[in-house]
Each structure stands twice: as structure tokens, then as C-alpha cells.
Design a protein around this motif. Structure first.
Motif, PDB file in Angstrom:
ATOM      1  N   GLY A  26     -35.691  54.612 -21.255  1.00 59.74           N
ATOM      2  CA  GLY A  26     -36.018  54.087 -19.940  1.00 59.74           C
ATOM      3  C   GLY A  26     -34.911  54.150 -18.904  1.00 59.74           C
ATOM      4  O   GLY A  26     -35.132  53.859 -17.743  1.00 59.74           O
ATOM      5  N   LEU A  27     -33.697  54.532 -19.297  1.00 62.14           N
ATOM      6  CA  LEU A  27     -32.575  54.530 -18.357  1.00 62.14           C
ATOM      7  C   LEU A  27     -31.602  55.642 -18.708  1.00 62.14           C
ATOM      8  O   LEU A  27     -31.306  55.882 -19.880  1.00 62.14           O
ATOM      9  N   ARG A  28     -31.083  56.305 -17.673  1.00 63.45           N
ATOM     10  CA  ARG A  28     -30.078  57.350 -17.877  1.00 63.45           C
ATOM     11  C   ARG A  28     -29.213  57.456 -16.626  1.00 63.45           C
ATOM     12  O   ARG A  28     -29.654  57.080 -15.532  1.00 63.45           O
ATOM     13  N   GLY A  29     -28.005  57.936 -16.802  1.00 65.39           N
ATOM     14  CA  GLY A  29     -27.143  58.091 -15.643  1.00 65.39           C
ATOM     15  C   GLY A  29     -25.765  58.580 -16.008  1.00 65.39           C
ATOM     16  O   GLY A  29     -25.377  58.586 -17.173  1.00 65.39           O
ATOM     17  N   LYS A  30     -25.043  58.999 -14.978  1.00 61.70           N
ATOM     18  CA  LYS A  30     -23.690  59.510 -15.157  1.00 61.70           C
ATOM     19  C   LYS A  30     -22.713  58.471 -14.623  1.00 61.70           C
ATOM     20  O   LYS A  30     -22.796  58.067 -13.467  1.00 61.70           O
ATOM     21  N   ILE A  31     -21.791  58.056 -15.478  1.00 57.70           N
ATOM     22  CA  ILE A  31     -20.808  57.029 -15.142  1.00 57.70           C
ATOM     23  C   ILE A  31     -19.471  57.714 -14.882  1.00 57.70           C
ATOM     24  O   ILE A  31     -19.016  58.515 -15.691  1.00 57.70           O
ATOM     25  N   ASP A  32     -18.840  57.365 -13.748  1.00 55.87           N
ATOM     26  CA  ASP A  32     -17.562  57.999 -13.410  1.00 55.87           C
ATOM     27  C   ASP A  32     -16.546  57.826 -14.531  1.00 55.87           C
ATOM     28  O   ASP A  32     -15.930  58.791 -14.966  1.00 55.87           O
ATOM     29  N   GLU A  33     -16.362  56.582 -14.986  1.00 61.10           N
ATOM     30  CA  GLU A  33     -15.448  56.335 -16.095  1.00 61.10           C
ATOM     31  C   GLU A  33     -15.987  55.198 -16.958  1.00 61.10           C
ATOM     32  O   GLU A  33     -16.433  54.182 -16.442  1.00 61.10           O
ATOM     33  N   VAL A  34     -15.936  55.388 -18.267  1.00 57.20           N
ATOM     34  CA  VAL A  34     -16.217  54.322 -19.232  1.00 57.20           C
ATOM     35  C   VAL A  34     -14.865  53.929 -19.799  1.00 57.20           C
ATOM     36  O   VAL A  34     -14.144  54.764 -20.344  1.00 57.20           O
ATOM     37  N   LEU A  35     -14.523  52.648 -19.628  1.00 54.64           N
ATOM     38  CA  LEU A  35     -13.210  52.173 -20.040  1.00 54.64           C
ATOM     39  C   LEU A  35     -13.310  51.305 -21.285  1.00 54.64           C
ATOM     40  O   LEU A  35     -14.176  50.438 -21.368  1.00 54.64           O
ATOM     41  N   GLU A  36     -12.418  51.512 -22.236  1.00 59.64           N
ATOM     42  CA  GLU A  36     -12.251  50.590 -23.360  1.00 59.64           C
ATOM     43  C   GLU A  36     -11.038  49.736 -23.028  1.00 59.64           C
ATOM     44  O   GLU A  36      -9.950  50.257 -22.785  1.00 59.64           O
ATOM     45  N   LEU A  37     -11.244  48.424 -23.008  1.00 52.17           N
ATOM     46  CA  LEU A  37     -10.191  47.508 -22.597  1.00 52.17           C
ATOM     47  C   LEU A  37      -9.432  46.948 -23.798  1.00 52.17           C
ATOM     48  O   LEU A  37      -9.874  47.083 -24.938  1.00 52.17           O
ATOM     49  N   GLY A  38      -8.324  46.293 -23.528  1.00 50.63           N
ATOM     50  CA  GLY A  38      -7.458  45.756 -24.571  1.00 50.63           C
ATOM     51  C   GLY A  38      -8.132  44.750 -25.486  1.00 50.63           C
ATOM     52  O   GLY A  38      -7.735  44.601 -26.639  1.00 50.63           O
ATOM     53  N   ASP A  39      -9.150  44.048 -25.000  1.00 49.63           N
ATOM     54  CA  ASP A  39      -9.857  43.061 -25.832  1.00 49.63           C
ATOM     55  C   ASP A  39     -11.021  43.671 -26.600  1.00 49.63           C
ATOM     56  O   ASP A  39     -11.871  42.968 -27.128  1.00 49.63           O
ATOM     57  N   ASN A  40     -11.088  45.006 -26.647  1.00 46.99           N
ATOM     58  CA  ASN A  40     -12.135  45.785 -27.330  1.00 46.99           C
ATOM     59  C   ASN A  40     -13.486  45.744 -26.631  1.00 46.99           C
ATOM     60  O   ASN A  40     -14.467  46.257 -27.161  1.00 46.99           O
ATOM     61  N   SER A  41     -13.565  45.126 -25.449  1.00 46.04           N
ATOM     62  CA  SER A  41     -14.791  45.230 -24.660  1.00 46.04           C
ATOM     63  C   SER A  41     -14.716  46.533 -23.865  1.00 46.04           C
ATOM     64  O   SER A  41     -13.666  47.190 -23.816  1.00 46.04           O
ATOM     65  N   PHE A  42     -15.826  46.902 -23.261  1.00 43.20           N
ATOM     66  CA  PHE A  42     -15.890  48.119 -22.460  1.00 43.20           C
ATOM     67  C   PHE A  42     -16.247  47.740 -21.032  1.00 43.20           C
ATOM     68  O   PHE A  42     -16.755  46.639 -20.780  1.00 43.20           O
ATOM     69  N   ALA A  43     -16.018  48.658 -20.091  1.00 47.04           N
ATOM     70  CA  ALA A  43     -16.347  48.409 -18.687  1.00 47.04           C
ATOM     71  C   ALA A  43     -16.617  49.730 -17.973  1.00 47.04           C
ATOM     72  O   ALA A  43     -15.932  50.721 -18.232  1.00 47.04           O
ATOM     73  N   PRO A  44     -17.598  49.745 -17.066  1.00 46.93           N
ATOM     74  CA  PRO A  44     -17.785  50.917 -16.216  1.00 46.93           C
ATOM     75  C   PRO A  44     -16.842  50.861 -15.024  1.00 46.93           C
ATOM     76  O   PRO A  44     -16.498  49.775 -14.543  1.00 46.93           O
ATOM     77  N   LEU A  45     -16.397  52.010 -14.566  1.00 41.97           N
ATOM     78  CA  LEU A  45     -15.625  52.123 -13.341  1.00 41.97           C
ATOM     79  C   LEU A  45     -16.327  53.144 -12.466  1.00 41.97           C
ATOM     80  O   LEU A  45     -16.684  54.228 -12.935  1.00 41.97           O
ATOM     81  N   ASP A  46     -16.555  52.778 -11.200  1.00 38.62           N
ATOM     82  CA  ASP A  46     -17.279  53.661 -10.284  1.00 38.62           C
ATOM     83  C   ASP A  46     -16.488  53.829  -8.995  1.00 38.62           C
ATOM     84  O   ASP A  46     -15.990  52.852  -8.434  1.00 38.62           O
ATOM     85  N   TYR A  47     -16.355  55.063  -8.532  1.00 35.42           N
ATOM     86  CA  TYR A  47     -15.692  55.364  -7.270  1.00 35.42           C
ATOM     87  C   TYR A  47     -16.703  55.257  -6.137  1.00 35.42           C
ATOM     88  O   TYR A  47     -17.821  55.777  -6.245  1.00 35.42           O
ATOM     89  N   LYS A  48     -16.296  54.605  -5.054  1.00 38.72           N
ATOM     90  CA  LYS A  48     -17.151  54.472  -3.875  1.00 38.72           C
ATOM     91  C   LYS A  48     -16.456  55.089  -2.677  1.00 38.72           C
ATOM     92  O   LYS A  48     -15.307  54.764  -2.380  1.00 38.72           O
ATOM     93  N   PHE A  49     -17.159  55.972  -1.979  1.00 37.96           N
ATOM     94  CA  PHE A  49     -16.656  56.544  -0.731  1.00 37.96           C
ATOM     95  C   PHE A  49     -16.969  55.516   0.356  1.00 37.96           C
ATOM     96  O   PHE A  49     -17.929  55.624   1.100  1.00 37.96           O
TER      97      PHE A  49
END
Length: 191
Positions: free
Chosen positions: A74-97
Motif C-alpha cells: 500500500g505504500l512506496r517511495g524514495k527516501i533521500d537518506e535513511v539514517l541509523e542512529l547511535g541508539d539503534n533507532s532509524f530516522a528519515p532525512l529529507d532535503y527541502k528546496f
């Protein structure tokens, strides 16, 4: 099974009739004509080239994946950056013009919420926050909290969008009438 991009979920959340016009009546939008969309894509591509070897020490990045195309049911997309953080959680990073104007727009948050759903299901990791980089404000980095309720809202929206499409259902318009002023469907929408 129908699969949506984050931009289509954001449109639904903005006004459910976007889904009806785009998927039931198959009337496309012509967003590529808008300068910010086109320029944003160019900046995105430039940033991907410039940042391939760069880990964000400031936010405790252990690892990152650049330009990730992810999909779930049901969902798909391209993520600018997928980050793995020091606490083992993950986070998306997106660039905005865009310029940083002391607030994060709902559409930007909703995009990060969609990315959180994709990351959690593909990387099997927790996502509690995301990041935005405002390229027109000297690459200002903003942290955005991603609560569990936000991810649930994204999943519920996908289900409601499917009902509109599968049942050929004409939904109620947004209650925020100011949104109609710049809508690409304003000339054919019954208010």
C-alpha cells in the motif's frame, strides 16, 4: 493491491478529493510545471551527489543509506537518506528546496511519517524522529518528532483512499476552504 506514494497520501490529507480526481476519474495533475517542484528535484539530485560519503556526526549517525526506494503493501517511495542512529533507532532525512521559516509545515511532517512507516517495515527498526534539511537556509537541519499516532494516521489514510478508489466514492471536500484557492482541480470540483 493499490500502492501509494507519500505525495499522494499528503494530497489525500490535504483534501480527499485529490484521490477521487486522480484515481477514479484519472485526471492527472500537472505539478511538474511548478518551479519549486522542478527545482527541488534538481537540488535533491545535487545533494545526493555531494553527500554520499558524509555521516551526520551532529545527530549521532552510525550508518546511512542514500536515495532508498522502499515499498510495503500500500505504500512506496524514495527516501533521500535513511539514517541509523547511535541508539539503534532509524530516522528519515529529507532535503527541502525551501527556506526555514521557524515552523515545519504539516506536509513535510506527513512525508516523514510516511517514510517512518516504510523504514520500520523494511529495516525492522523503530523510528521516533526524522530530519529535514532546508537547502535555501544554509542547509539548516531540523529534527521532527514522529509519534506512533502519526504512523497510524498514515496507515488509516491509505485504507480510506482505497475505499474511495474501489467504491468509486466521491468524498467530502476539505473543511479548509482556503485550500481550494490554489487547487489544480478547483475548476471541476463541486464545492
Amino acid at each position: 493491491m493499490q500502492s501509494f506514494y507519500p505525495s499522494q497520501i499528503i494530497e489525500y490529507l490535504y483534501c480527499p478529493r485529490y484521490t477521487y480526481f486522480e484515481y477514479v476519474l484519472r485526471i492527472p495533475q500537472y505539478e511538474d510545471k511548478f518551479y519549486k517542484v522542478t527545482r527541488g528535484r534538481e537540488v535533491h539530485n545535487e545533494k545526493l551527489e555531494q553527500n554520499k560519503a558524509y555521516l551526520r556526526k551532529k545527530i549521532g549517525v552510525k550508518n546511512k543509506w542514500v536515495d532508498q526506494y522502499l515499498g510495503v503493501e500500500g505504500l512506496r517511495g524514495k527516501i533521500d537518506e535513511v539514517l541509523e542512529l547511535g541508539d539503534n533507532s532509524f530516522a528519515p532525512l529529507d532535503y527541502k528546496f525551501a527556506y526555514w521559516k521557524d515552523r515545519v509545515y504539516d506536509t513535510y511532517k506527513q512525508q516523514l511519517y510516511c517514510y517512518a512507516v516504510l523504514i520500520e517495515e523494511n529495516f525492522h527498526a523503530k523510528v521516533n524522529k526524522g530530519f529535514l534539511v532546508y537547502t535555501r537556509s544554509k542547509h539548516k537541519l531540523i529534527e521532527v518528532s514522529i509519534p506512533p499516532e502519526a504512523k497510524k494516521e498514515i496507515k488509516a489514510s491509505m485504507e480510506k483512499m482505497l475505499v474511495i478508489i474501489q467504491q468509486n466514492k466521491f468524498p467530502k471536500a476539505t473543511t479548509f476552504k482556503k485550500r481550494c484557492v490554489n487547487c489544480t482541480y478547483r475548476n471541476i470540483c463541486i464545492k
